[in-house]
Design a protein around this motif. Structure first.
Motif, short mmCIF file in Angstrom:
data_model
loop_
_atom_site.label_atom_id
_atom_site.label_comp_id
_atom_site.label_asym_id
_atom_site.label_seq_id
_atom_site.Cartn_x
_atom_site.Cartn_y
_atom_site.Cartn_z
N VAL A 111 -6.68 -4.33 0.35
CA VAL A 111 -7.88 -3.53 0.59
C VAL A 111 -8.78 -4.30 1.55
CG1 VAL A 111 -9.89 -2.47 -0.48
CG2 VAL A 111 -7.73 -2.57 -1.74
N THR A 112 -9.23 -3.65 2.60
CA THR A 112 -10.13 -4.27 3.55
C THR A 112 -11.55 -3.79 3.30
OG1 THR A 112 -9.70 -2.56 5.18
CG2 THR A 112 -8.39 -4.54 5.34
N ASN A 143 0.82 -1.21 0.00
CA ASN A 143 0.00 0.00 0.00
C ASN A 143 0.86 1.27 0.00
OD1 ASN A 143 -2.18 -1.72 0.03
ND2 ASN A 143 -2.77 -1.30 2.12
N ILE A 145 -10.85 -9.18 2.90
CA ILE A 145 -9.79 -8.39 2.28
C ILE A 145 -9.56 -8.87 0.85
CG2 ILE A 145 -8.64 -7.86 4.45
CD1 ILE A 145 -6.53 -9.89 3.77
N GLU A 203 -0.97 -4.49 -2.94
CA GLU A 203 -2.06 -3.63 -2.48
C GLU A 203 -3.03 -4.52 -1.71
OE1 GLU A 203 -2.39 -0.29 -2.80
OE2 GLU A 203 -0.44 -0.25 -3.81
#
Length: 65
Positions: A59-60, A6, A32, A57
């Motif tokens: 992402v949650t 990230n 996620i 990357e």
């Protein structure tokens, strides 16, 4: 080895997988999404070994409105 998670450089032992990274970061295995170098990695492939310099990357999912 150094990978980017990230946008931030992180260290992970050589031969470390996506699952190893998530465990190290204390993240759950549900809710996620993970992409490596712009390609989404399905949960069934989280044993994929990361390469030095990989851009990851994570992402949650967030519930709410």
């Amino acid at each position: 080895m150094t990978i980017t998670v990230n946008g931030t450089d992180s260290q992970l032992g050589r031969g470390g997988s996506v699952r190893d990274l998530l465990t190290t970061m204390g993240l759950p295995d549900k809710g996620i999404a993970v992409a490596i170098d712009g390609m989404v990695v399905p949960r069934s492939r989280w044993d994929t070994v990361l390469d030095d310099g990989a851009a990851v990357e994570i992402v949650t999912a967030v519930q709410g409105g």
